[in-house]
Each structure stands twice: as structure tokens, then as C-alpha cells.
Design a protein around this motif. Structure first.
Motif, PDB file in Angstrom:
ATOM      1  N   ALA A  20       0.845  -1.211   0.000  1.00 26.01           N
ATOM      2  CA  ALA A  20       0.000   0.000   0.000  1.00 26.01           C
ATOM      3  C   ALA A  20       0.875   1.254   0.000  1.00 26.01           C
ATOM      4  CB  ALA A  20      -0.921  -0.011   1.222  1.00 26.01           C
ATOM      5  N   PHE A  21       1.951   1.259   0.795  1.00 25.66           N
ATOM      6  CA  PHE A  21       2.847   2.430   0.828  1.00 25.66           C
ATOM      7  C   PHE A  21       3.432   2.688  -0.567  1.00 25.66           C
ATOM      8  CE2 PHE A  21       4.234   1.492   5.541  1.00 25.66           C
ATOM      9  CZ  PHE A  21       2.959   1.832   5.969  1.00 25.66           C
ATOM     10  N   GLU A  22       3.794   1.587  -1.252  1.00 25.48           N
ATOM     11  CA  GLU A  22       4.417   1.728  -2.578  1.00 25.48           C
ATOM     12  C   GLU A  22       3.408   2.334  -3.572  1.00 25.48           C
ATOM     13  OE1 GLU A  22       7.547   1.144  -3.086  1.00 25.48           O
ATOM     14  OE2 GLU A  22       7.599   1.390  -5.250  1.00 25.48           O
ATOM     15  N   GLY A  55       9.153   8.576   9.412  1.00 31.01           N
ATOM     16  CA  GLY A  55       8.089   7.584   9.140  1.00 31.01           C
ATOM     17  C   GLY A  55       8.211   7.121   7.702  1.00 31.01           C
ATOM     18  N   THR A  56       9.388   6.639   7.340  1.00 30.53           N
ATOM     19  CA  THR A  56       9.734   6.383   5.930  1.00 30.53           C
ATOM     20  C   THR A  56       8.956   5.225   5.316  1.00 30.53           C
ATOM     21  OG1 THR A  56      11.679   6.357   4.486  1.00 30.53           O
ATOM     22  CG2 THR A  56      11.700   4.810   6.337  1.00 30.53           C
ATOM     23  N   GLY A  57       8.353   4.362   6.154  1.00 30.51           N
ATOM     24  CA  GLY A  57       7.544   3.247   5.630  1.00 30.51           C
ATOM     25  C   GLY A  57       8.390   2.287   4.826  1.00 30.51           C
ATOM     26  N   GLY A  76      16.199   7.654   6.343  1.00 30.65           N
ATOM     27  CA  GLY A  76      14.794   7.328   6.526  1.00 30.65           C
ATOM     28  C   GLY A  76      14.665   6.659   7.884  1.00 30.65           C
ATOM     29  N   VAL A  77      13.742   7.162   8.722  1.00 28.18           N
ATOM     30  CA  VAL A  77      13.597   6.558  10.045  1.00 28.18           C
ATOM     31  C   VAL A  77      12.157   6.091  10.246  1.00 28.18           C
ATOM     32  CG1 VAL A  77      13.252   8.788  11.182  1.00 28.18           C
ATOM     33  CG2 VAL A  77      14.092   6.886  12.519  1.00 28.18           C
ATOM     34  N   ASP A  78      12.026   4.932  10.873  1.00 30.48           N
ATOM     35  CA  ASP A  78      10.688   4.361  11.105  1.00 30.48           C
ATOM     36  C   ASP A  78      10.786   3.392  12.285  1.00 30.48           C
ATOM     37  OD1 ASP A  78       8.061   4.150   8.963  1.00 30.48           O
ATOM     38  OD2 ASP A  78       8.110   2.772  10.670  1.00 30.48           O
ATOM     39  N   ILE A  79       9.638   3.165  12.937  1.00 31.74           N
ATOM     40  CA  ILE A  79       9.666   2.179  14.021  1.00 31.74           C
ATOM     41  C   ILE A  79       9.734   0.746  13.474  1.00 31.74           C
ATOM     42  CG2 ILE A  79       8.700   3.384  16.024  1.00 31.74           C
ATOM     43  CD1 ILE A  79       5.950   2.656  15.091  1.00 31.74           C
ATOM     44  N   PHE A  80       9.410   0.583  12.169  1.00 33.47           N
ATOM     45  CA  PHE A  80       9.575  -0.730  11.529  1.00 33.47           C
ATOM     46  C   PHE A  80      10.690  -0.643  10.488  1.00 33.47           C
ATOM     47  CE2 PHE A  80       4.951  -0.902  12.557  1.00 33.47           C
ATOM     48  CZ  PHE A  80       5.015  -1.962  13.440  1.00 33.47           C
ATOM     49  N   PRO A  81      11.494  -1.683  10.357  1.00 37.72           N
ATOM     50  CA  PRO A  81      12.530  -1.640   9.315  1.00 37.72           C
ATOM     51  C   PRO A  81      11.893  -1.744   7.926  1.00 37.72           C
ATOM     52  CG  PRO A  81      12.552  -3.759  10.469  1.00 37.72           C
ATOM     53  CD  PRO A  81      11.522  -2.918  11.156  1.00 37.72           C
ATOM     54  N   VAL A  95      15.967   2.322  12.489  1.00 37.01           N
ATOM     55  CA  VAL A  95      14.735   1.923  13.166  1.00 37.01           C
ATOM     56  C   VAL A  95      14.706   2.601  14.521  1.00 37.01           C
ATOM     57  CG1 VAL A  95      13.401  -0.023  14.066  1.00 37.01           C
ATOM     58  CG2 VAL A  95      14.721  -0.281  11.954  1.00 37.01           C
ATOM     59  N   ASP A  96      13.748   3.491  14.707  1.00 37.68           N
ATOM     60  CA  ASP A  96      13.659   4.218  15.977  1.00 37.68           C
ATOM     61  C   ASP A  96      12.306   4.917  16.084  1.00 37.68           C
ATOM     62  OD1 ASP A  96      14.474   5.134  18.425  1.00 37.68           O
ATOM     63  OD2 ASP A  96      16.366   5.955  17.687  1.00 37.68           O
ATOM     64  N   ASP A  97      11.954   5.246  17.311  1.00 32.70           N
ATOM     65  CA  ASP A  97      10.775   6.076  17.554  1.00 32.70           C
ATOM     66  C   ASP A  97      11.227   7.529  17.431  1.00 32.70           C
ATOM     67  OD1 ASP A  97       8.669   7.534  18.522  1.00 32.70           O
ATOM     68  OD2 ASP A  97       8.574   6.545  20.478  1.00 32.70           O
ATOM     69  N   ARG A 114       5.295  12.190   5.214  1.00 31.09           N
ATOM     70  CA  ARG A 114       4.135  11.939   4.355  1.00 31.09           C
ATOM     71  C   ARG A 114       3.263  10.871   4.990  1.00 31.09           C
ATOM     72  NH1 ARG A 114       5.600   9.921  -1.486  1.00 31.09           N
ATOM     73  NH2 ARG A 114       5.812   7.962  -0.378  1.00 31.09           N
ATOM     74  N   LEU A 115       1.971  11.142   5.028  1.00 29.46           N
ATOM     75  CA  LEU A 115       0.979  10.208   5.577  1.00 29.46           C
ATOM     76  C   LEU A 115       1.319   9.759   6.996  1.00 29.46           C
ATOM     77  CD1 LEU A 115       0.040   8.049   2.440  1.00 29.46           C
ATOM     78  CD2 LEU A 115      -1.021  10.138   3.281  1.00 29.46           C
ATOM     79  N   MET A 116       1.573  10.731   7.838  1.00 30.85           N
ATOM     80  CA  MET A 116       1.844  10.451   9.260  1.00 30.85           C
ATOM     81  C   MET A 116       0.594  10.743  10.099  1.00 30.85           C
ATOM     82  SD  MET A 116       4.881   9.333   9.510  1.00 30.85           S
ATOM     83  CE  MET A 116       5.342   9.524  11.207  1.00 30.85           C
ATOM     84  N   LEU A 117      -0.534  10.972   9.440  1.00 30.33           N
ATOM     85  CA  LEU A 117      -1.761  11.325  10.164  1.00 30.33           C
ATOM     86  C   LEU A 117      -2.074  10.268  11.225  1.00 30.33           C
ATOM     87  CD1 LEU A 117      -4.807  10.713   7.755  1.00 30.33           C
ATOM     88  CD2 LEU A 117      -2.517   9.887   7.307  1.00 30.33           C
TER      89      LEU A 117
HETATM   90  C1  LIG Z   1       1.129   5.569   6.701  1.00 27.58           C
HETATM   91  S1  LIG Z   1       2.800   5.183   6.879  1.00 27.58           S
HETATM   92  C2  LIG Z   1       3.562   6.302   5.714  1.00 27.58           C
HETATM   93  C3  LIG Z   1       4.860   5.771   5.201  1.00 27.58           C
HETATM   94  C4  LIG Z   1       5.606   6.693   4.208  1.00 27.58           C
HETATM   95  N1  LIG Z   1       5.873   7.999   4.779  1.00 27.58           N
HETATM   96  C5  LIG Z   1       4.843   6.820   2.923  1.00 27.58           C
HETATM   97  O1  LIG Z   1       4.350   7.899   2.616  1.00 27.58           O
HETATM   98  O2  LIG Z   1       4.749   5.805   2.202  1.00 27.58           O
HETATM   99  C6  LIG Z   1       3.280   5.939   8.437  1.00 27.58           C
HETATM  100  C7  LIG Z   1       4.627   5.446   8.886  1.00 27.58           C
HETATM  101  O3  LIG Z   1       4.989   6.166  10.079  1.00 27.58           O
HETATM  102  C8  LIG Z   1       5.663   5.275  10.943  1.00 27.58           C
HETATM  103  N2  LIG Z   1       5.629   5.796  12.317  1.00 27.58           N
HETATM  104  C9  LIG Z   1       4.539   5.971  13.111  1.00 27.58           C
HETATM  105  N3  LIG Z   1       4.906   6.437  14.328  1.00 27.58           N
HETATM  106  C10 LIG Z   1       6.266   6.559  14.292  1.00 27.58           C
HETATM  107  C11 LIG Z   1       7.225   6.970  15.253  1.00 27.58           C
HETATM  108  N4  LIG Z   1       6.861   7.328  16.490  1.00 27.58           N
HETATM  109  N5  LIG Z   1       8.534   6.974  14.908  1.00 27.58           N
HETATM  110  C12 LIG Z   1       8.909   6.583  13.654  1.00 27.58           C
HETATM  111  N6  LIG Z   1       8.032   6.171  12.702  1.00 27.58           N
HETATM  112  C13 LIG Z   1       6.733   6.160  13.012  1.00 27.58           C
HETATM  113  C14 LIG Z   1       4.887   3.978  10.762  1.00 27.58           C
HETATM  114  O4  LIG Z   1       5.603   2.839  11.201  1.00 27.58           O
HETATM  115  C15 LIG Z   1       4.624   3.978   9.258  1.00 27.58           C
HETATM  116  O5  LIG Z   1       5.626   3.303   8.531  1.00 27.58           O
END
Ligand SMILES: C[S@@+](CC[C@H](N)C(=O)[O-])C[C@H]1O[C@@H](n2cnc3c(N)ncnc32)[C@H](O)[C@@H]1O
Length: 302
Positions: A20-22, A55-57, A76-81, A95-97, A114-117
């Protein structure tokens, strides 16, 4: 709290969420196809040095930026790799909060989201914009693009009693009860200004849901956004509705039935539905501007 952070973005299948992100990434590229560089609007110059994607996704935006700007290190930083097997040498994933203390030493020229709502509480957002402000070089840029989860039509083709017409408010209610509003596209500009950013600019879009537009490019955008929804639906809906659904948390079966209705409505080409979307970009004041601002604030009687 940690459970909340993780679960808001955990889908039944992580692979499906990354897909979905792609699709979302490609949709945004097509949406701004008329620009030489659809990756961002902020005027960051030809040779930025340090770029951060929060939140690089799946990491596709960060990889594309690293390809475009060989001068830059793109993080790019995200809580998931991100599930990447290859990346350009100037692209790094961590990978970090993002709300934890930042330890990067070099100031950034550009920070992107992007899309961090729905990712943070209002206090969390304030903290994040302050962290961005502090970590940017004077004159550096921040940019954010967010969807409005509410669905509209301009010609009355979206029926008031449809599931899609109430979809957005349903989820806004859930996210409010979870303490992480989905109305980020409405609040981000004010929050950036509050953090001290200046020269704030924005662009509004209408993203069609489905290939109903006559315009060739918008038709493609609509087709992609339809595919984006289909891939992401369950990930968006299941956790929020089973935890925070109204009037009481929904059962898994209720969510499945609801999502089948949504899928059927999305396939109806007579409905000319769209989602509003907003892009905001803003600048950290230059050192001279900060000095001038400080001088005004410290003037006697001010
Ligand atoms: C909807 S996805 C958007 C991904 C990407 N920015 C894109 O546009 O395709 C939101 C991303 O924010 C990450 N995220 C949410 N809370 C976060 C936090 N506290 N620290 C780092 N990443 C976070 C999620 O793991 C997720 O991958």
C-alpha cells in the motif's frame, strides 16, 4: 503507549501494508507529474547535504531522493525496518521512535513527512515540530503531505447514506478516542507556525477515488488511489474499529462486513468520490532573521 504506536500501523499482513505504501508513493508521483521533481515542493537547491524522511515506511521516497541528490545523505527513520534489499550508498535507514531524543550531529537541510496522520498526540506533534526546527540548519525546509480521511463528491454522486460518506467521520471519532487525531492535514500548518517556521506555503489537492475522472492523469491517480485503498483498508480499519469503534468496539466480523460494503462502493464508477489532500512546506528562519526577531522581542516595552 508503545502498543498503541505499533498497532496503529500494523496490518494483518505487513507485506500488504508495504505494498500500500508503494502504491501511495506512485500515486503522489503521478499527482504532481507536471513538476520536474514531484518528490517535494520546498526549494532546497541543487545540492542539499542532509535530508531526513520521518516515518519512511517502505523507504521509496528516501531512495528516490538519494538517487536524485547524490550530494546528500538521505536518512529514513521508522519504528519498523523497511523491507529493502538494495539502496543507494547515500541512503541510510534507521529503526527508531522519532519522538525519542535525536542523536544526529549534522543539521538537516530538509525534513520530510508523508501520511503520518494519526501517529501522535497533539503534544507529540508539538514536540516533533520543535525537534525538526532544532535539527534544521537556519534557512532549512520542512515539508509534509497529508490526506483528509473524509470522502466527498462535488456533484452529489456520493450518497449521504453511503458507507463512504460517513467513513471519514467514523475514523476521526475512533482516532479522537485513541488520543491521536486523524485531522493532521488541518492542524499541521498551525503547528509548524507555532514551532517558529516561516514562509509557510501550501497546496491543496483533490485525490479521486477510482478511475472516474475524464482527465487522463487524474484517471490514473484515481486508479492508483483505489488500489492504495484496497491494499490498505484492513490495516487502517481493523485495529481502530475493534478498539475504538462506536458506540462500542466492533467485532472482527462487523469490521469485515463494513469493509466489504466499502469495497463494493469503491467499485461503483457512478460515484465521483475524492479525498482532499494538503501539502505544506515551511522554512526555518535564517540566522539573520532569528537575530532580528530576538532584537524585537528584547526591545524595551515589547
Ligand atoms: C502511513 S505510513 C507512511 C509511510 C511513508 N511515509 C509513505 O508515505 O509511504 C506511516 C509510517 O509512520 C511510521 N511511524 C509511526 N509512528 C512513528 C514513530 N513514532 N517513529 C517513527 N516512525 C513512526 C509507521 O511505522 C509507518 O511506517
Amino acid at each position: 503507549m508503545w502498543e498503541l504506536i505499533i498497532m496503529l500501523y500494523r496490518s494483518p499482513s505487513d507485506e500488504q501494508q508495504f505494498e500500500a505504501f508503494e502504491i501511495g508513493h506512485i500515486m503522489f508521483m503521478v499527482l504532481d507529474h507536471d513538476r520536474e521533481n514531484p518528490l517535494h515542493h520546498a526549494p532546497i537547491g541543487k545540492s542539499p547535504q542532509h535530508i531526513l524522511d520521518i516515518g519512511t515506511g517502505k523507504g521509496t521516497w528516501a531512495i528516490d531522493m538519494a538517487d536524485m541528490y547524490s550530494s546528500a545523505t538521505v536518512r529514513g527513520v521508522d519504528i519498523f525496518p523497511p523491507p529493502v534489499t538494495w539502496m543507494p550508498p547515500n541512503c541510510l535507514f534507521e529503526v527508531d521512535d522519532i519522538l525519542r531524543e535525536w542523536t544526529w550531529r549534522e543539521p538537516f537541510d530538509f525534513i520530510h513527512m508523508r501520511l503520518m496522520l494519526g501517529s501522535f498526540t497533539p503534544e507529540g506533534w508539538d514536540q516533533l515540530y520543535k525537534q525538526c526546527y532544532d535539527a534544521l540548519t537556519p534557512g532549512g525546509w520542512i515539508e509534509q503531505i497529508e490526506l483528509d480521511v473524509r470522502v466527498y463528491s462535488d456533484d452529489g454522486s456520493l450518497k449521504e447514506d453511503s458507507t463512504l460518506a460517513t467513513w471519514g467521520d467514523n475514523f476521526i471519532g475512533c482516532s479522537d478516542r485513541a488520543g491521536r487525531s486523524l485531522l493532521t492535514q488541518e492542524t499541521m500548518r498551525g503547528a509548524m507556525e507555532k514551532a517558529g517556521f516561516v514562509d509557510v506555503q501550501e497546496k491543496l489537492y483533490k485525490i479521486p477515488l477510482g478511475p472516474w475522472p475524464k482527465d487522463k492523469v487524474l484517471k490514473e491517480v484515481g486508479q492508483l488511489q483505489y488500489a492504495h485503498w484496497i491494499a490498505a483498508l484492513e490495516g487502517w480499519a481493523m485495529w481502530l474499529l475493534t478498539k475504538f469503534g462506536a458506540p462500542s468496539p466492533w467485532s472482527t466480523e462487523e469490521v469485515q462486513v463494513y469493509l466489504s460494503k466499502v469495497r463494493a462502493e469503491l467499485r461503483n464508477s457512478r460515484t465521483h468520490a475524492y479525498e482532499p489532500c494538503r501539502r505544506v512546506w515551511a522554512r526555518k528562519p535564517t540566522a539573520e532573521e532569528e537575530m532580528a526577531d530576538l532584537a524585537i522581542k528584547t526591545e524595551p516595552g515589547v
